[in-house]
Design a protein around this motif. Structure first.
Motif, PDB file in Angstrom:
ATOM      1  N   PHE A 218     -24.135  70.021 -21.855  1.00  0.00           N
ATOM      2  CA  PHE A 218     -25.248  70.085 -20.894  1.00  0.00           C
ATOM      3  C   PHE A 218     -26.394  70.900 -21.478  1.00  0.00           C
ATOM      4  CE2 PHE A 218     -21.939  68.855 -17.880  1.00  0.00           C
ATOM      5  CZ  PHE A 218     -22.621  67.937 -17.086  1.00  0.00           C
ATOM      6  N   ILE A 219     -27.557  70.322 -21.447  1.00  0.00           N
ATOM      7  CA  ILE A 219     -28.760  71.001 -21.922  1.00  0.00           C
ATOM      8  C   ILE A 219     -29.479  71.678 -20.750  1.00  0.00           C
ATOM      9  CG2 ILE A 219     -30.900  70.721 -23.220  1.00  0.00           C
ATOM     10  CD1 ILE A 219     -28.302  70.086 -24.769  1.00  0.00           C
ATOM     11  N   THR A 220     -29.430  71.082 -19.607  1.00  0.00           N
ATOM     12  CA  THR A 220     -30.106  71.630 -18.418  1.00  0.00           C
ATOM     13  C   THR A 220     -29.375  72.857 -17.901  1.00  0.00           C
ATOM     14  OG1 THR A 220     -30.869  71.128 -16.187  1.00  0.00           O
ATOM     15  CG2 THR A 220     -28.801  70.154 -16.871  1.00  0.00           C
ATOM     16  N   SER A 221     -30.143  73.711 -17.222  1.00  0.00           N
ATOM     17  CA  SER A 221     -29.565  74.901 -16.608  1.00  0.00           C
ATOM     18  C   SER A 221     -29.175  74.665 -15.142  1.00  0.00           C
ATOM     19  CB  SER A 221     -30.555  76.072 -16.682  1.00  0.00           C
ATOM     20  OG  SER A 221     -31.768  75.730 -16.011  1.00  0.00           O
ATOM     21  N   ASP A 222     -29.369  73.460 -14.662  1.00  0.00           N
ATOM     22  CA  ASP A 222     -29.050  73.132 -13.259  1.00  0.00           C
ATOM     23  C   ASP A 222     -27.525  73.024 -13.125  1.00  0.00           C
ATOM     24  OD1 ASP A 222     -28.833  72.218 -10.699  1.00  0.00           O
ATOM     25  OD2 ASP A 222     -30.351  70.643 -10.892  1.00  0.00           O
ATOM     26  N   GLN A 223     -26.945  73.944 -12.311  1.00  0.00           N
ATOM     27  CA  GLN A 223     -25.496  74.007 -12.192  1.00  0.00           C
ATOM     28  C   GLN A 223     -24.933  72.942 -11.255  1.00  0.00           C
ATOM     29  OE1 GLN A 223     -23.705  76.166 -14.071  1.00  0.00           O
ATOM     30  NE2 GLN A 223     -25.671  76.780 -14.954  1.00  0.00           N
ATOM     31  N   THR A 224     -25.784  72.145 -10.616  1.00  0.00           N
ATOM     32  CA  THR A 224     -25.290  71.132  -9.676  1.00  0.00           C
ATOM     33  C   THR A 224     -24.789  69.880 -10.401  1.00  0.00           C
ATOM     34  OG1 THR A 224     -27.534  70.271  -9.397  1.00  0.00           O
ATOM     35  CG2 THR A 224     -26.781  71.939  -7.823  1.00  0.00           C
ATOM     36  N   TRP A 225     -25.057  69.765 -11.704  1.00  0.00           N
ATOM     37  CA  TRP A 225     -24.576  68.613 -12.466  1.00  0.00           C
ATOM     38  C   TRP A 225     -23.165  68.889 -12.996  1.00  0.00           C
ATOM     39  CZ3 TRP A 225     -26.908  63.983 -12.653  1.00  0.00           C
ATOM     40  CH2 TRP A 225     -28.280  63.905 -12.355  1.00  0.00           C
ATOM     41  N   GLN A 226     -22.346  67.824 -12.994  1.00  0.00           N
ATOM     42  CA  GLN A 226     -21.022  67.907 -13.596  1.00  0.00           C
ATOM     43  C   GLN A 226     -20.629  66.513 -14.086  1.00  0.00           C
ATOM     44  OE1 GLN A 226     -18.753  68.775  -9.752  1.00  0.00           O
ATOM     45  NE2 GLN A 226     -17.233  67.529 -10.856  1.00  0.00           N
ATOM     46  N   ILE A 227     -19.670  66.457 -14.970  1.00  0.00           N
ATOM     47  CA  ILE A 227     -19.221  65.184 -15.513  1.00  0.00           C
ATOM     48  C   ILE A 227     -17.699  65.096 -15.428  1.00  0.00           C
ATOM     49  CG2 ILE A 227     -19.066  66.016 -17.898  1.00  0.00           C
ATOM     50  CD1 ILE A 227     -20.047  63.193 -18.757  1.00  0.00           C
ATOM     51  N   THR A 229     -14.848  63.277 -17.173  1.00  0.00           N
ATOM     52  CA  THR A 229     -14.619  62.498 -18.391  1.00  0.00           C
ATOM     53  C   THR A 229     -13.599  61.386 -18.192  1.00  0.00           C
ATOM     54  OG1 THR A 229     -12.980  64.127 -19.093  1.00  0.00           O
ATOM     55  CG2 THR A 229     -15.232  64.433 -19.890  1.00  0.00           C
ATOM     56  N   GLU A 230     -12.652  61.576 -17.240  1.00  0.00           N
ATOM     57  CA  GLU A 230     -11.616  60.570 -17.047  1.00  0.00           C
ATOM     58  C   GLU A 230     -12.232  59.210 -16.675  1.00  0.00           C
ATOM     59  OE1 GLU A 230     -11.630  63.535 -15.789  1.00  0.00           O
ATOM     60  OE2 GLU A 230      -9.890  64.525 -16.744  1.00  0.00           O
ATOM     61  N   ASN A 231     -13.184  59.219 -15.810  1.00  0.00           N
ATOM     62  CA  ASN A 231     -13.804  57.946 -15.411  1.00  0.00           C
ATOM     63  C   ASN A 231     -15.256  57.847 -15.870  1.00  0.00           C
ATOM     64  OD1 ASN A 231     -14.987  59.788 -13.730  1.00  0.00           O
ATOM     65  ND2 ASN A 231     -14.271  58.846 -11.808  1.00  0.00           N
ATOM     66  N   ARG A 232     -15.667  58.809 -16.743  1.00  0.00           N
ATOM     67  CA  ARG A 232     -17.009  58.791 -17.349  1.00  0.00           C
ATOM     68  C   ARG A 232     -18.094  58.673 -16.264  1.00  0.00           C
ATOM     69  NH1 ARG A 232     -16.630  57.743 -22.897  1.00  0.00           N
ATOM     70  NH2 ARG A 232     -18.735  56.896 -22.998  1.00  0.00           N
ATOM     71  N   THR A 233     -18.078  59.626 -15.322  1.00  0.00           N
ATOM     72  CA  THR A 233     -19.041  59.638 -14.210  1.00  0.00           C
ATOM     73  C   THR A 233     -19.782  60.959 -14.212  1.00  0.00           C
ATOM     74  OG1 THR A 233     -17.627  58.213 -12.868  1.00  0.00           O
ATOM     75  CG2 THR A 233     -19.341  59.454 -11.730  1.00  0.00           C
ATOM     76  N   LEU A 234     -21.127  60.864 -14.161  1.00  0.00           N
ATOM     77  CA  LEU A 234     -21.963  62.045 -14.062  1.00  0.00           C
ATOM     78  C   LEU A 234     -22.293  62.260 -12.577  1.00  0.00           C
ATOM     79  CD1 LEU A 234     -23.451  64.240 -15.700  1.00  0.00           C
ATOM     80  CD2 LEU A 234     -25.463  62.744 -15.670  1.00  0.00           C
ATOM     81  N   ILE A 235     -22.072  63.481 -12.086  1.00  0.00           N
ATOM     82  CA  ILE A 235     -22.196  63.751 -10.637  1.00  0.00           C
ATOM     83  C   ILE A 235     -23.261  64.823 -10.396  1.00  0.00           C
ATOM     84  CG2 ILE A 235     -21.011  64.566  -8.570  1.00  0.00           C
ATOM     85  CD1 ILE A 235     -18.386  63.603  -9.821  1.00  0.00           C
ATOM     86  N   LEU A 236     -24.172  64.511  -9.445  1.00  0.00           N
ATOM     87  CA  LEU A 236     -25.126  65.511  -8.921  1.00  0.00           C
ATOM     88  C   LEU A 236     -24.595  65.918  -7.550  1.00  0.00           C
ATOM     89  CD1 LEU A 236     -27.823  67.053  -9.135  1.00  0.00           C
ATOM     90  CD2 LEU A 236     -28.941  65.052  -8.133  1.00  0.00           C
ATOM     91  N   ASN A 237     -24.060  67.151  -7.451  1.00  0.00           N
ATOM     92  CA  ASN A 237     -23.306  67.534  -6.255  1.00  0.00           C
ATOM     93  C   ASN A 237     -24.158  67.634  -4.997  1.00  0.00           C
ATOM     94  OD1 ASN A 237     -20.470  67.928  -7.086  1.00  0.00           O
ATOM     95  ND2 ASN A 237     -21.371  69.363  -8.543  1.00  0.00           N
ATOM     96  N   SER A 238     -25.325  68.223  -5.065  1.00  0.00           N
ATOM     97  CA  SER A 238     -26.180  68.373  -3.889  1.00  0.00           C
ATOM     98  C   SER A 238     -27.620  68.070  -4.319  1.00  0.00           C
ATOM     99  CB  SER A 238     -26.071  69.789  -3.320  1.00  0.00           C
ATOM    100  OG  SER A 238     -26.887  69.932  -2.178  1.00  0.00           O
ATOM    101  N   ALA A 239     -28.043  66.886  -3.951  1.00  0.00           N
ATOM    102  CA  ALA A 239     -29.348  66.427  -4.421  1.00  0.00           C
ATOM    103  C   ALA A 239     -30.472  67.242  -3.790  1.00  0.00           C
ATOM    104  CB  ALA A 239     -29.522  64.952  -4.098  1.00  0.00           C
ATOM    105  N   LYS A 240     -31.511  67.523  -4.604  1.00  0.00           N
ATOM    106  CA  LYS A 240     -32.729  68.203  -4.148  1.00  0.00           C
ATOM    107  C   LYS A 240     -33.917  67.360  -4.570  1.00  0.00           C
ATOM    108  CE  LYS A 240     -31.467  71.711  -6.548  1.00  0.00           C
ATOM    109  NZ  LYS A 240     -31.420  73.020  -7.250  1.00  0.00           N
ATOM    110  N   LYS A 241     -35.047  67.638  -3.914  1.00  0.00           N
ATOM    111  CA  LYS A 241     -36.248  66.850  -4.215  1.00  0.00           C
ATOM    112  C   LYS A 241     -36.672  67.037  -5.664  1.00  0.00           C
ATOM    113  CE  LYS A 241     -38.226  66.614   0.417  1.00  0.00           C
ATOM    114  NZ  LYS A 241     -39.428  66.876   1.266  1.00  0.00           N
ATOM    115  N   THR A 242     -36.350  68.195  -6.221  1.00  0.00           N
ATOM    116  CA  THR A 242     -36.721  68.425  -7.626  1.00  0.00           C
ATOM    117  C   THR A 242     -35.903  67.568  -8.587  1.00  0.00           C
ATOM    118  OG1 THR A 242     -35.178  70.298  -7.663  1.00  0.00           O
ATOM    119  CG2 THR A 242     -37.495  70.775  -7.182  1.00  0.00           C
ATOM    120  N   ASN A 243     -34.859  66.905  -8.072  1.00  0.00           N
ATOM    121  CA  ASN A 243     -34.061  66.012  -8.921  1.00  0.00           C
ATOM    122  C   ASN A 243     -34.644  64.596  -8.977  1.00  0.00           C
ATOM    123  OD1 ASN A 243     -31.344  67.732  -7.459  1.00  0.00           O
ATOM    124  ND2 ASN A 243     -31.893  67.911  -9.624  1.00  0.00           N
ATOM    125  N   SER A 244     -35.669  64.349  -8.238  1.00  0.00           N
ATOM    126  CA  SER A 244     -36.296  63.019  -8.274  1.00  0.00           C
ATOM    127  C   SER A 244     -36.949  62.808  -9.642  1.00  0.00           C
ATOM    128  CB  SER A 244     -37.355  62.891  -7.176  1.00  0.00           C
ATOM    129  OG  SER A 244     -36.769  62.977  -5.899  1.00  0.00           O
TER     130      SER A 244
END
Length: 601
Positions: A218-227, A229-244
């Protein structure tokens, strides 16, 4: 029908019996005019071709045998409308409750619910209450004695609540991926062993993740991102307007760029706090507006409109006398909500505000306010020592109140006010004027005609005047002046009366006549007495009065009256005759009658 040769069919409705058919020896005779009834004699069957609710009732079959009644048979028949148009609706209540209702057409309906409930609702209820965050399928079953039907709906959590349900968006999709604030966003990753995920915001590209041989970095400092690996899915746990932004996925194969995939992601605030307001405009227009919180809101109106308003409009204009229900529906890409209001015709606007005041007794000034309009509310402000109660159309003030008073009038559509400058109530003042005119007294010289004339005129005028002073000082000086003037007038009247009384006393006329001693009339006149041997010549002109001469006998003393003739003197007696005093005759020498005047010494 029964196997007997003769019977009668009738129906009882609301305690009234109506004969339908008489049957005798295979010969039916219809009494009713209803053409939907028919009989099949071969199998002795009575048929109602198309049942209606009006055919409901208690049917009786009277049986005869050899002309006598053999018995009676009864049958209760109820005609019901079938179940149709089953619909489910839901409303999000507060706090934390979703109300789900079921409706249908038909008679004697019975409801039953099935679905993804933790606890099954009670059968027979037309509505159920669920948790506000309920999500799943719900089915409403409706039945009566003749039919049944059902319908289902997929429910989502109520809008306005940050629900952590997930949204799955794949790259290279044509449309935009919309996510509500607080929701989870799942981004499936490609099968390549190496890729880089970045986001472009305002033309600036920022790398989020670099993935190489199942090793995410992870390059970003946003802690709401996670991955995962078992199903190769990137997850944004709690979306914010700044994620648009516009997300890009760059794919590598053997160290070279294989291709790029893009996905536009927009984060929106959910719809909440939907409210309807209205204002009565002039002339003849009611403006109804809808407001709500959220992003990219779209408005839609439903209700008792003659013509549906254009969708997307946040406000609609209706006739001023519109009456009925109006519903505003608000939605965006991630949620929806609505609210309703019952509108009544606009009241008349406030106009013609006026203030009037009256001085009451004792010591009270009543101030009233009036206006035209509907549902008026009054409020007073001004130079009051004590604030008046709001809503009162009239107030009572002290009689000596002085200052400004303002009446404010308003209703649901408008407001107006007016002011007045009040002065103390005037005091009543009594003013009396009296005039007395006295005639003059005239006296003639001795021996001449004399006329005494006396005239008296009394005038009494009493006037009540009310002054309206502009200030307290002016009123005081005016009252003092009036008191002084009244006192002077009264004093003058008293002096005039006393003077007139003294004058009358000092100029009282003598008696004109008295009774003489010997039955003769004694007349007193101005008689000049001269000494013996001396006479005074008499020369005068007579007045208009008649002149008569008579014997004048002076009153004798107790001594015996002398018979001697003393001196003869002549005198003149003058009598006023009222009837002859109206005009003066020219002066001339009157004829004289001389008589002997005896003087007894």
């Amino acid at each position: 029908m029964a196997s007997v040769e003769k019977f009668t069919l009738a129906v009882i409705q609301n305690t009234i019996s109506s004969t339908i058919l008489k049957y005798n020896l295979n010969k039916p005779s219809f009494i009713t005019s209803d053409q939907t009834w028919q009989i099949v004699t071969e199998n002795r069957t009575f048929i109602l071709n198309s049942a209606k609710k009006t055919n409901s009732g208690n049917y009786s079959l009277e049986l005869f045998d050899s002309g006598t009644v053999k018995g009676k048979q009864f049958l209760q028949v109820n005609i019901e409308a079938q179940v149709s148009s089953v619909e489910i609706s839901f409303h999000c209540l507060s706090p934390g409750v979703m109300k789900v209702s079921c409706s249908a057409n038909g008679d004697n309906l019975h409801f039953k619910w099935t679905g993804d409930f933790n606890t099954l609702p009670e059968n027979g209820s037309q509505a159920v209450e669920l948790a506000r965050d309920f999500q799943g399928s719900v089915t409403c079953h409706v039945e009566n004695h003749v039919s049944r039907d059902h319908t289902s709906i997929q429910l989502s959590p109520c809008p306005g609540l940050l629900v952590q349900d997930l949204v799955v968006c794949e790259f290279n999709r044509i449309d935009t991926c919309y996510v509500a604030e607080g929701q989870r966003l799942h981004l499936p990753m490609p099968s390549e062993e190496k890729f880089t995920l970045a986001v472009i915001q305002n033309t600036i590209s920022s790398t989020i993740l670099k993935y190489n041989l199942n090793k995410p970095s992870f390059i970003t400092s946003d802690q709401t991102w996670q991955i995962v690996t078992e199903n190769r899915t990137l997850i944004l746990n709690s979306a914010k307007k700044t994620n648009s932004g516009n997300y890009s996925l760059e794919l590598f194969d053997s160290g070279t760029v294989k291709g790029k995939q893009f996905l536009q992601v927009n984060i929106e605030a959910q719809v909440s706090s939907v409210e309807i307001s209205f204002h009565c405009l002039s002339p003849g227009v009611m403006k109804v507006s809808c407001s709500a919180n959220g992003d990219n809101l779209h408005f839609k109106w439903t209700g008792d409109f003659n013509t549906l308003p254009e969708n997307g409009s946040q406000a609609v204009e209706l006739a001023r006398d519109f009456q009925g229900s109006v519903t505003c529906h608000v939605e965006n890409h991630v949620s929806r909500d609505h609210t309703s209001i019952q509108l009544s015709p606009c009241p008349a606007q406030v106009s013609s505000v006026e203030i009037s005041h009256h001085c009451l007794s004792p010591g009270v000034m009543k101030v009233s306010c009036s206006a035209n309009g509907d549902n008026l509310h009054f409020k007073w402000t001004g130079d009051f020592n004590t604030l008046t109660e709001n809503g009162s159309q009239a107030v009572e003030l002290p009689r000596d109140f002085q200052g400004s008073v303002t009446c404010h009038v308003e209703n649901h559509v408008s407001r107006d006010d007016t002011s007045i400058q009040l002065s103390p109530c005037p005091e009543p003042t009594t003013m009396t004027s009296t005039a007395i005119t006295s005639g003059s007294l005239s006296k003639k010289s001795p021996g001449t005609n004399s006329t005494v004339s006396h005239k008296e005129t009394n005038s009494f005028n009493q006037t009540l005047t009310t002054s309206h002073p502009s200030s307290v000082n002016n009123s005081w000086f005016l009252n003092l002046g009036l008191i002084i003037m009244s006192s002077v007038c009264v004093l003058l009247i008293i002096i005039s009366i006393v003077a007139f009384y003294i004058y009358k006393k000092t100029h009282k006329p003598k008696n004109k006549g008295a009774i003489s001693q010997e039955g003769r009339e004694l007349v007193y006149a101005q008689v000049t007495h001269f000494s013996d041997g001396h006479t005074e010549p008499r020369s005068r002109t007579s007045q208009a009065e008649d002149v008569e001469y008579a014997v004048v006998n002076p009153r004798a003393s107790k001594k015996k009256q002398k018979t001697d003739v003393d001196n003869v003197q002549y005198g003149e007696l003058v009598f006023d005759t009222p009837a002859k005093n109206h005009r003066q005759k020219p002066m001339k020498q009157d004829d004289c009658i001389y008589s002997q005047v005896q003087h007894h010494s």
